[in-house]
Design a protein around this motif. Sequence first.
Motif, PDB file in Angstrom:
ATOM      1  N   ALA A  39      -5.470 -17.846   4.229  1.00  0.00           N
ATOM      2  CA  ALA A  39      -5.694 -18.105   2.801  1.00  0.00           C
ATOM      3  C   ALA A  39      -7.157 -18.412   2.500  1.00  0.00           C
ATOM      4  N   LEU A  40      -7.922 -18.808   3.525  1.00  0.00           N
ATOM      5  CA  LEU A  40      -9.337 -19.111   3.324  1.00  0.00           C
ATOM      6  C   LEU A  40     -10.202 -17.854   3.303  1.00  0.00           C
ATOM      7  N   MET A  41      -9.631 -16.721   3.717  1.00  0.00           N
ATOM      8  CA  MET A  41     -10.386 -15.468   3.688  1.00  0.00           C
ATOM      9  C   MET A  41     -10.558 -15.019   2.238  1.00  0.00           C
ATOM     10  N   PRO A  42     -11.785 -14.793   1.788  1.00  0.00           N
ATOM     11  CA  PRO A  42     -12.004 -14.427   0.385  1.00  0.00           C
ATOM     12  C   PRO A  42     -11.177 -13.220  -0.050  1.00  0.00           C
ATOM     13  N   ASN A  43     -10.426 -13.399  -1.125  1.00  0.00           N
ATOM     14  CA  ASN A  43      -9.708 -12.318  -1.815  1.00  0.00           C
ATOM     15  C   ASN A  43      -8.589 -11.685  -0.998  1.00  0.00           C
ATOM     16  N   LEU A  44      -8.208 -12.306   0.113  1.00  0.00           N
ATOM     17  CA  LEU A  44      -7.146 -11.715   0.926  1.00  0.00           C
ATOM     18  C   LEU A  44      -5.826 -11.685   0.161  1.00  0.00           C
ATOM     19  N   GLY A  45      -5.536 -12.743  -0.595  1.00  0.00           N
ATOM     20  CA  GLY A  45      -4.285 -12.787  -1.349  1.00  0.00           C
ATOM     21  C   GLY A  45      -4.175 -11.667  -2.366  1.00  0.00           C
ATOM     22  N   VAL A  46      -5.279 -11.376  -3.061  1.00  0.00           N
ATOM     23  CA  VAL A  46      -5.278 -10.292  -4.053  1.00  0.00           C
ATOM     24  C   VAL A  46      -5.019  -8.958  -3.361  1.00  0.00           C
ATOM     25  N   ALA A  47      -5.661  -8.755  -2.210  1.00  0.00           N
ATOM     26  CA  ALA A  47      -5.474  -7.507  -1.464  1.00  0.00           C
ATOM     27  C   ALA A  47      -4.026  -7.349  -1.016  1.00  0.00           C
ATOM     28  N   VAL A  48      -3.445  -8.413  -0.488  1.00  0.00           N
ATOM     29  CA  VAL A  48      -2.068  -8.339   0.003  1.00  0.00           C
ATOM     30  C   VAL A  48      -1.100  -8.113  -1.154  1.00  0.00           C
ATOM     31  N   ASP A  49      -1.341  -8.740  -2.301  1.00  0.00           N
ATOM     32  CA  ASP A  49      -0.490  -8.514  -3.475  1.00  0.00           C
ATOM     33  C   ASP A  49      -0.427  -7.025  -3.820  1.00  0.00           C
ATOM     34  N   ARG A  50      -1.601  -6.389  -3.870  1.00  0.00           N
ATOM     35  CA  ARG A  50      -1.628  -4.971  -4.268  1.00  0.00           C
ATOM     36  C   ARG A  50      -1.014  -4.083  -3.195  1.00  0.00           C
ATOM     37  N   LEU A  51      -1.274  -4.386  -1.931  1.00  0.00           N
ATOM     38  CA  LEU A  51      -0.712  -3.569  -0.860  1.00  0.00           C
ATOM     39  C   LEU A  51       0.796  -3.762  -0.740  1.00  0.00           C
ATOM     40  N   GLU A  52       1.278  -4.960  -1.043  1.00  0.00           N
ATOM     41  CA  GLU A  52       2.730  -5.193  -1.016  1.00  0.00           C
ATOM     42  C   GLU A  52       3.409  -4.334  -2.073  1.00  0.00           C
ATOM     43  N   ARG A  53       2.785  -4.229  -3.242  1.00  0.00           N
ATOM     44  CA  ARG A  53       3.359  -3.384  -4.297  1.00  0.00           C
ATOM     45  C   ARG A  53       3.324  -1.915  -3.880  1.00  0.00           C
ATOM     46  N   ALA A  54       2.240  -1.510  -3.223  1.00  0.00           N
ATOM     47  CA  ALA A  54       2.149  -0.128  -2.753  1.00  0.00           C
ATOM     48  C   ALA A  54       3.242   0.174  -1.731  1.00  0.00           C
ATOM     49  N   CYS A  55       3.533  -0.788  -0.866  1.00  0.00           N
ATOM     50  CA  CYS A  55       4.598  -0.601   0.130  1.00  0.00           C
ATOM     51  C   CYS A  55       5.965  -0.552  -0.549  1.00  0.00           C
ATOM     52  N   ALA A  56       6.178  -1.429  -1.515  1.00  0.00           N
ATOM     53  CA  ALA A  56       7.473  -1.491  -2.196  1.00  0.00           C
ATOM     54  C   ALA A  56       7.758  -0.206  -2.966  1.00  0.00           C
ATOM     55  N   GLU A  57       6.708   0.420  -3.501  1.00  0.00           N
ATOM     56  CA  GLU A  57       6.892   1.602  -4.344  1.00  0.00           C
ATOM     57  C   GLU A  57       6.560   2.908  -3.625  1.00  0.00           C
ATOM     58  N   GLY A  58       6.271   2.821  -2.325  1.00  0.00           N
ATOM     59  CA  GLY A  58       6.015   4.032  -1.545  1.00  0.00           C
ATOM     60  C   GLY A  58       4.764   4.776  -1.950  1.00  0.00           C
ATOM     61  N   GLU A  59       3.737   4.060  -2.374  1.00  0.00           N
ATOM     62  CA  GLU A  59       2.501   4.712  -2.819  1.00  0.00           C
ATOM     63  C   GLU A  59       1.702   5.255  -1.625  1.00  0.00           C
ATOM     64  N   THR A  60       0.812   6.185  -1.930  1.00  0.00           N
ATOM     65  CA  THR A  60      -0.118   6.701  -0.929  1.00  0.00           C
ATOM     66  C   THR A  60      -1.371   5.834  -0.936  1.00  0.00           C
ATOM     67  N   VAL A  61      -1.706   5.298   0.225  1.00  0.00           N
ATOM     68  CA  VAL A  61      -2.860   4.403   0.368  1.00  0.00           C
ATOM     69  C   VAL A  61      -3.871   5.055   1.306  1.00  0.00           C
ATOM     70  N   ALA A  62      -5.035   5.391   0.783  1.00  0.00           N
ATOM     71  CA  ALA A  62      -6.104   5.928   1.619  1.00  0.00           C
ATOM     72  C   ALA A  62      -6.755   4.790   2.392  1.00  0.00           C
ATOM     73  N   VAL A  63      -6.966   5.003   3.680  1.00  0.00           N
ATOM     74  CA  VAL A  63      -7.663   4.018   4.516  1.00  0.00           C
ATOM     75  C   VAL A  63      -8.919   4.696   5.046  1.00  0.00           C
ATOM     76  N   PHE A  64     -10.056   4.342   4.471  1.00  0.00           N
ATOM     77  CA  PHE A  64     -11.335   4.973   4.805  1.00  0.00           C
ATOM     78  C   PHE A  64     -12.058   4.084   5.817  1.00  0.00           C
ATOM     79  N   GLY A  65     -12.127   4.536   7.073  1.00  0.00           N
ATOM     80  CA  GLY A  65     -12.702   3.708   8.128  1.00  0.00           C
ATOM     81  C   GLY A  65     -14.063   4.182   8.584  1.00  0.00           C
ATOM     82  N   ASP A  66     -14.674   3.369   9.434  1.00  0.00           N
ATOM     83  CA  ASP A  66     -15.943   3.742  10.054  1.00  0.00           C
ATOM     84  C   ASP A  66     -15.642   4.460  11.364  1.00  0.00           C
ATOM     85  N   PHE A  67     -16.677   5.123  11.927  1.00  0.00           N
ATOM     86  CA  PHE A  67     -16.452   5.935  13.123  1.00  0.00           C
ATOM     87  C   PHE A  67     -16.748   5.202  14.423  1.00  0.00           C
TER      88      PHE A  67
END
Length: 604
Positions: free
Chosen positions: A88-116
Amino acid sequence: MNPQDPGAAPPVSGSTTALADHGASPPDRVLNGSGGRRWRVPATPSLDVFSGAEWPPLISLLLARRGVRNIAEASHHLGKPGELTDPALMPNLGVAVDRLERACAEGETVAVFGDFDVDGLTATTILTEALDDLGARALPYIPDRFSEGYGPNPEAVRRLHTQGASVFVTADCGTSAVAEVELANELGMDVIVIDHHTVPDALPDALALVNPKLTDSQYGSEPAACGVAHKVAHDLYERRGRTYDPAEHRALVALGTVCDLAPLVGENRDLVRIGLDALARSQRPGLRALAAAAKVDLADADPELCGWQLGPRINAAGRMDHANIALQLLLADSEAEAAALAGRLDALNRQRRQDTLDALELADEVLTPAEREAPLVMLANESISRGIVGLVAARLVERFHRPAIAMELHDQPSADGGSTLVAHGSCRSIPRFDITALLRRHGDLFQRFGGHRAAAGFSLDAARLPEARERLVADAADHLTPDDLTPTLEIEAELPLHAVNGELLRWLHRLGPYGQGNPVPTFLARGVRIEAPRAVGADASHLQFTLRAGRVTWRAIAFGNASNAVPDGDLADIVYRFRRDGMRGTLQLEVLDLRAAEPDLEAP
């Protein structure tokens, strides 16, 4: 400081009080090593705060040198990993998890853009597996190092949107991607940045910027991106009400943290300790296949295995071909697929090593004596691949002990249909010189640049290369002294070989794992006898021998020190550390430097 001073560090035998008494000696003793190197022995701090400790006095000294202030902190440092930092001390982690939880619940497509690199690839793997398992459709994307470069780019953002992504997540990048995040917002995607890089003045307008380095962060440590991704995955499973077995992801966190040279202090050290145990038992086909290709055993997992065996092979994909090969390996379900991919990475790594050696041979041919002795070494050539310029720069720093820049020259298409010769450079530095500050002082030279104190990168119109060379070398000359450019080994304590026993070695093991921020302890031993020295290695540049102190003997290896050999039977002073012999599975000494024993430094 007098570089001729033959004084030695206080020996570690005896009580902590005896050690502290030596603190009245000069602040630093500087001894002459071999080949122009110096050995610096710092004064011993007061160890009164460790009075009555259950561990040997040497361990108290090493703890003090690592900033441990009392017995309570020392007991925590030497004990088993405790509770990790509250997510919970990680900045903005709760907001990120809220949005990703909704994406999981609704089967959304989530792009994960990583470094090489390894950190980006392990973070991408963790997020991809978690999202897929929890109901979303993960769409991992790793850019091409050569055609796209680092971080999000407009074309990739548009492509992922076209493929149906409603959420755009970055992994190990994105903190400075202001324009690209704005584009994603315009396209209707919610953006979540998962990163750990230095925070610039202008931040992207993301839905959630999850970065422990944000100025208002109360997190208290700086995990690598894979560690941040693991925190997100952990809370996402909890939010979805699903049981989470973190072992395989913890193994990836250890690998990514070590390879990214994240400081192994605080929570990071605990993450690596926990993760190395998980890596030793990992059933991930990709990691097992990669270990087999490297001819190592995951059961022996330690930072050296991660940083010198697994990591370079994973990084070879992005350096020599495309990092997607490494991502496919980490995500592979079958042993057959993993074995084929690991074989490709092993071959790419061999090619990477050869290309690096070729570039160093080129440096020997083209660098003039004046360029080698300049306070900043600069090498530019069309034959050096952009994928290895960082490795070449690092090797030049090792060879010349001064900041170095390696550059690839290549034609870049221009808007008028022609092309422009561009230099893509990578910089590495020595501890006393901030290489990114150098670039910042001459920012008008570069098309783009960035980095941190020890490493940086840039692109430059090659027509300005002579001007850049003149300005950067002159600036380095203004900021560096001959003392700064003298290779110096930092010695933590004098440890005679006859004082080493099983109990001390067990305590030294508990002080690890070692890495950035928690270096492998380096010791001085005086008047040890050299037996059966012989040059080894493909170029006979290494030295293998036995060390004898009374009835005590140790096998030893001295990399790159064959030219500094002490004759068979003679006494030597050595700077050394303990090293596991991967071939035999036993402990040996790695001798960092040696010289003929000086009369006033002979062992008592």
